[in-house]
Design a protein around this motif. Structure first.
Motif, PDB file in Angstrom:
ATOM      1  N   TYR A   3       0.834  -1.198   0.000  1.00 18.72           N
ATOM      2  CA  TYR A   3       0.000   0.000   0.000  1.00 18.72           C
ATOM      3  C   TYR A   3       0.872   1.253   0.000  1.00 18.72           C
ATOM      4  CZ  TYR A   3      -2.687   3.862   1.850  1.00 18.72           C
ATOM      5  OH  TYR A   3      -3.231   5.106   2.036  1.00 18.72           O
ATOM      6  N   GLU A   4       1.912   1.246   0.809  1.00 18.22           N
ATOM      7  CA  GLU A   4       2.791   2.412   0.906  1.00 18.22           C
ATOM      8  C   GLU A   4       3.445   2.736  -0.437  1.00 18.22           C
ATOM      9  OE1 GLU A   4       2.789  -0.142   3.101  1.00 18.22           O
ATOM     10  OE2 GLU A   4       2.002   0.893   4.885  1.00 18.22           O
ATOM     11  N   PHE A   7       0.693   4.114  -2.792  1.00 19.87           N
ATOM     12  CA  PHE A   7       0.351   5.483  -2.402  1.00 19.87           C
ATOM     13  C   PHE A   7       1.455   6.465  -2.804  1.00 19.87           C
ATOM     14  CE2 PHE A   7       0.830   8.959   0.624  1.00 19.87           C
ATOM     15  CZ  PHE A   7      -0.334   9.664   0.333  1.00 19.87           C
ATOM     16  N   SER A  10       1.533   6.885  -6.629  1.00 16.32           N
ATOM     17  CA  SER A  10       0.336   7.617  -7.049  1.00 16.32           C
ATOM     18  C   SER A  10       0.481   9.094  -6.724  1.00 16.32           C
ATOM     19  CB  SER A  10      -0.914   7.067  -6.351  1.00 16.32           C
ATOM     20  OG  SER A  10      -1.145   5.738  -6.690  1.00 16.32           O
ATOM     21  N   LYS A  11       0.925   9.396  -5.527  1.00 12.35           N
ATOM     22  CA  LYS A  11       1.085  10.786  -5.100  1.00 12.35           C
ATOM     23  C   LYS A  11       2.101  11.502  -5.986  1.00 12.35           C
ATOM     24  CE  LYS A  11       1.858  13.639  -1.023  1.00 12.35           C
ATOM     25  NZ  LYS A  11       1.982  13.642   0.445  1.00 12.35           N
ATOM     26  N   PHE A  40      -6.860   6.109   0.171  1.00 18.67           N
ATOM     27  CA  PHE A  40      -6.298   7.447   0.289  1.00 18.67           C
ATOM     28  C   PHE A  40      -7.206   8.393  -0.463  1.00 18.67           C
ATOM     29  CE2 PHE A  40      -4.116   5.383  -3.249  1.00 18.67           C
ATOM     30  CZ  PHE A  40      -4.167   6.320  -4.264  1.00 18.67           C
ATOM     31  N   VAL A  51      -2.875  14.978  -1.901  1.00 20.09           N
ATOM     32  CA  VAL A  51      -3.006  13.526  -1.894  1.00 20.09           C
ATOM     33  C   VAL A  51      -2.536  13.062  -0.518  1.00 20.09           C
ATOM     34  CG1 VAL A  51      -2.369  11.360  -3.015  1.00 20.09           C
ATOM     35  CG2 VAL A  51      -2.462  13.462  -4.370  1.00 20.09           C
ATOM     36  N   PRO A  53      -2.891   9.929   2.782  1.00 20.52           N
ATOM     37  CA  PRO A  53      -3.195   8.512   3.034  1.00 20.52           C
ATOM     38  C   PRO A  53      -4.314   8.292   4.062  1.00 20.52           C
ATOM     39  CG  PRO A  53      -1.274   9.145   4.286  1.00 20.52           C
ATOM     40  CD  PRO A  53      -1.679  10.349   3.478  1.00 20.52           C
ATOM     41  N   GLY A  67      -4.349  -1.724  -7.370  1.00 18.77           N
ATOM     42  CA  GLY A  67      -3.198  -0.827  -7.342  1.00 18.77           C
ATOM     43  C   GLY A  67      -2.520  -0.707  -8.689  1.00 18.77           C
TER      44      GLY A  67
END
Length: 127
Positions: A3-4, A7, A10-11, A40, A51, A53, A67
């Motif tokens: 996930y990290e 994220f 994506s950010k 997020f 953006v 989380p 994802g």
């Protein structure tokens, strides 16, 4: 992918865009499914992109997607409308707001294309 990682990537891709031309307020929660599951939000406010989380309960819409597919949309290699049509992207809430968010994703694709063209021109000129 965790996930990290999803994220962070994506950010990075989303914040590389200029939202100055997009007016108003838009809040979208992104729910990642499968590997790297989590949530997020993306918020457009006063020409700025945020953006973070966290889940966003006062959102305009929610995007539900894997994802890998979300990163493909963010990088411009997967069209968000096609992803929705093919069932890769589910939307809860205001579909018009989700379409407005696709303007940001299309800006990513446009920026990537412009950078690739500029890079090719530089290489051509060096030859």
């Amino acid at each position: 992918m965790t996930y990290e990682e999803i994220f962070a990537k994506s950010k990075e891709l989303i914040l590389a865009n200029d939202a100055g031309g997009i007016e108003g307020h838009l809040a979208v929660e992104v729910n990642i499914t499968g590997e790297g599951a989590g949530a997020f939000y993306i918020e457009l406010k006063d020409g700025n992109i945020y953006v973070e989380p966290y889940e966003y309960y006062d959102r305009d819409c929610k995007l539900i997607i894997s994802g890998d597919d979300f990163l493909s949309i963010c990088s411009g290699s997967l069209d968000s409308v096609k992803a929705f049509t093919n069932g890769k992207l589910k939307i809860e809430g205001d579909i018009d707001k989700a379409l407005k968010m696709s303007e940001i994703f299309n800006a990513v694709k446009k920026n990537s294309t412009e950078k690739a063209v500029a890079s090719a021109k530089i290489k051509k000129n060096k030859l």
